[in-house]
Scaffold this motif. Structure first.
Motif, mmCIF file in Angstrom:
data_model
loop_
_atom_site.group_PDB
_atom_site.id
_atom_site.type_symbol
_atom_site.label_atom_id
_atom_site.label_comp_id
_atom_site.label_asym_id
_atom_site.label_seq_id
_atom_site.Cartn_x
_atom_site.Cartn_y
_atom_site.Cartn_z
ATOM 1 N N VAL A 176 0.857 -1.185 0.000
ATOM 2 C CA VAL A 176 0.000 0.000 0.000
ATOM 3 C C VAL A 176 0.893 1.234 0.000
ATOM 4 O O VAL A 176 1.922 1.264 0.646
ATOM 5 C CB VAL A 176 -0.968 0.025 1.209
ATOM 6 C CG1 VAL A 176 -0.231 0.121 2.517
ATOM 7 C CG2 VAL A 176 -1.961 1.160 1.078
ATOM 8 N N SER B 190 -8.096 -3.115 -3.131
ATOM 9 C CA SER B 190 -8.822 -1.873 -2.902
ATOM 10 C C SER B 190 -7.903 -0.743 -3.375
ATOM 11 O O SER B 190 -6.832 -1.002 -3.886
ATOM 12 C CB SER B 190 -9.206 -1.706 -1.426
ATOM 13 O OG SER B 190 -8.056 -1.562 -0.618
ATOM 14 N N ASP B 191 -8.331 0.483 -3.186
ATOM 15 C CA ASP B 191 -7.492 1.600 -3.606
ATOM 16 C C ASP B 191 -6.115 1.490 -2.962
ATOM 17 O O ASP B 191 -5.999 1.406 -1.742
ATOM 18 C CB ASP B 191 -8.127 2.946 -3.213
ATOM 19 C CG ASP B 191 -9.378 3.225 -4.016
ATOM 20 O OD1 ASP B 191 -9.541 2.619 -5.097
ATOM 21 O OD2 ASP B 191 -10.206 4.042 -3.564
ATOM 22 N N PHE C 77 -4.015 -0.882 -2.627
ATOM 23 C CA PHE C 77 -3.762 -2.077 -1.829
ATOM 24 C C PHE C 77 -3.761 -3.264 -2.777
ATOM 25 O O PHE C 77 -4.763 -3.551 -3.418
ATOM 26 C CB PHE C 77 -4.856 -2.208 -0.771
ATOM 27 C CG PHE C 77 -4.628 -3.280 0.259
ATOM 28 C CD1 PHE C 77 -3.369 -3.556 0.754
ATOM 29 C CD2 PHE C 77 -5.699 -3.997 0.756
ATOM 30 C CE1 PHE C 77 -3.181 -4.531 1.715
ATOM 31 C CE2 PHE C 77 -5.529 -4.978 1.720
ATOM 32 C CZ PHE C 77 -4.261 -5.232 2.199
ATOM 33 N N GLN D 255 -13.577 -12.539 5.837
ATOM 34 C CA GLN D 255 -13.935 -11.218 6.327
ATOM 35 C C GLN D 255 -13.171 -10.140 5.569
ATOM 36 O O GLN D 255 -12.120 -10.405 4.991
ATOM 37 C CB GLN D 255 -13.718 -11.115 7.828
ATOM 38 C CG GLN D 255 -12.349 -10.655 8.260
ATOM 39 C CD GLN D 255 -12.212 -10.627 9.761
ATOM 40 O OE1 GLN D 255 -11.653 -11.555 10.291
ATOM 41 N NE2 GLN D 255 -12.677 -9.606 10.425
ATOM 42 N N GLU D 256 -13.727 -8.970 5.579
ATOM 43 C CA GLU D 256 -13.066 -7.815 4.978
ATOM 44 C C GLU D 256 -11.859 -7.450 5.840
ATOM 45 O O GLU D 256 -11.837 -7.726 7.039
ATOM 46 C CB GLU D 256 -14.026 -6.615 4.940
ATOM 47 C CG GLU D 256 -15.256 -6.835 4.097
ATOM 48 C CD GLU D 256 -14.984 -6.712 2.611
ATOM 49 O OE1 GLU D 256 -14.144 -5.882 2.226
ATOM 50 O OE2 GLU D 256 -15.613 -7.458 1.845
ATOM 51 N N THR D 257 -10.873 -6.832 5.226
ATOM 52 C CA THR D 257 -9.732 -6.332 5.985
ATOM 53 C C THR D 257 -9.398 -4.947 5.471
ATOM 54 O O THR D 257 -10.062 -4.413 4.596
ATOM 55 C CB THR D 257 -8.527 -7.282 5.900
ATOM 56 O OG1 THR D 257 -7.560 -6.876 6.879
ATOM 57 C CG2 THR D 257 -7.908 -7.294 4.518
ATOM 58 N N SER D 258 -8.369 -4.388 6.005
ATOM 59 C CA SER D 258 -7.952 -3.048 5.598
ATOM 60 C C SER D 258 -6.435 -3.001 5.563
ATOM 61 O O SER D 258 -5.760 -3.792 6.226
ATOM 62 C CB SER D 258 -8.457 -2.008 6.602
ATOM 63 O OG SER D 258 -7.794 -2.177 7.849
ATOM 64 N N PRO D 259 -5.895 -2.059 4.815
ATOM 65 C CA PRO D 259 -4.434 -1.898 4.833
ATOM 66 C C PRO D 259 -3.912 -1.630 6.246
ATOM 67 O O PRO D 259 -2.843 -2.102 6.614
ATOM 68 C CB PRO D 259 -4.192 -0.699 3.913
ATOM 69 C CG PRO D 259 -5.349 -0.739 2.958
ATOM 70 C CD PRO D 259 -6.519 -1.196 3.802
ATOM 71 N N GLU D 260 -4.691 -0.930 7.058
ATOM 72 C CA GLU D 260 -4.251 -0.631 8.426
ATOM 73 C C GLU D 260 -4.078 -1.923 9.230
ATOM 74 O O GLU D 260 -3.115 -2.069 9.984
ATOM 75 C CB GLU D 260 -5.250 0.298 9.129
ATOM 76 C CG GLU D 260 -5.309 1.693 8.555
ATOM 77 C CD GLU D 260 -6.097 1.778 7.241
ATOM 78 O OE1 GLU D 260 -5.808 2.705 6.461
ATOM 79 O OE2 GLU D 260 -6.960 0.921 6.978
ATOM 80 N N PHE D 261 -5.004 -2.869 9.062
ATOM 81 C CA PHE D 261 -4.877 -4.141 9.775
ATOM 82 C C PHE D 261 -3.643 -4.892 9.299
ATOM 83 O O PHE D 261 -2.846 -5.383 10.104
ATOM 84 C CB PHE D 261 -6.135 -5.003 9.578
ATOM 85 C CG PHE D 261 -6.068 -6.325 10.296
ATOM 86 C CD1 PHE D 261 -6.368 -6.406 11.639
ATOM 87 C CD2 PHE D 261 -5.695 -7.474 9.621
ATOM 88 C CE1 PHE D 261 -6.300 -7.623 12.312
ATOM 89 C CE2 PHE D 261 -5.625 -8.692 10.282
ATOM 90 C CZ PHE D 261 -5.934 -8.770 11.628
ATOM 91 N N SER E 145 -12.987 -9.945 16.141
ATOM 92 C CA SER E 145 -13.865 -9.145 15.286
ATOM 93 C C SER E 145 -15.152 -9.901 14.940
ATOM 94 O O SER E 145 -16.147 -9.299 14.549
ATOM 95 C CB SER E 145 -13.137 -8.720 14.008
ATOM 96 O OG SER E 145 -12.990 -9.807 13.122
#
Length: 108
Positions: free
Chosen positions: A5, A22-23, A25, A71-77, A93
């Motif tokens: 990212v 994602s954007d 990522f 599950q969804e994740t995020s770059p922060e995770f 979660s």
């Protein structure tokens, strides 16, 4: 495989055979991408090593069957959570408290 990212990712590394999650990522297993990351140490990246194998369509079928918890994740995770905390945070979660499970097997 690596996850990457960066706000300026297009100008800092080549995205060889990357999958956009994602954007800004991405995931890739291309050796050229590894080299590109190594040449751009300011890029935020994380490497994951391992092996899993499925026949064609097997994983998709297992997910559809409910054999996997997805599950969804995020770059922060991915980038900010310490590796030794990821598994327990992912379980929590879903409302799962691992300390409620026994580490001992039983006999029926």
């Amino acid at each position: 495989m690596y996850a990457s990212v960066n706000d300026s990712i297009f100008s800092t590394i080549e995205l060889y055979e990357s999958v956009k999650l994602s954007d800004n990522f991405y995931l890739s297993s291309d050796k050229k991408a590894f080299k590109s990351i190594a040449e751009n140490p300011d890029n935020k990246s994380r490497f994951f090593l391992g092996h899993s194998g499925w026949s064609n369509g097997q994983l998709e079928s297992e997910i559809e069957n409910g054999d996997w918890i997805v599950q969804e994740t995020s770059p922060e995770f991915i980038f900010d959570v310490p590796e030794d905390k990821m598994w327990i945070m992912a379980l929590q979660s879903f409302g799962i408290e691992i300390s409620n499970f026994s580490t001992f097997g039983g006999k029926a």
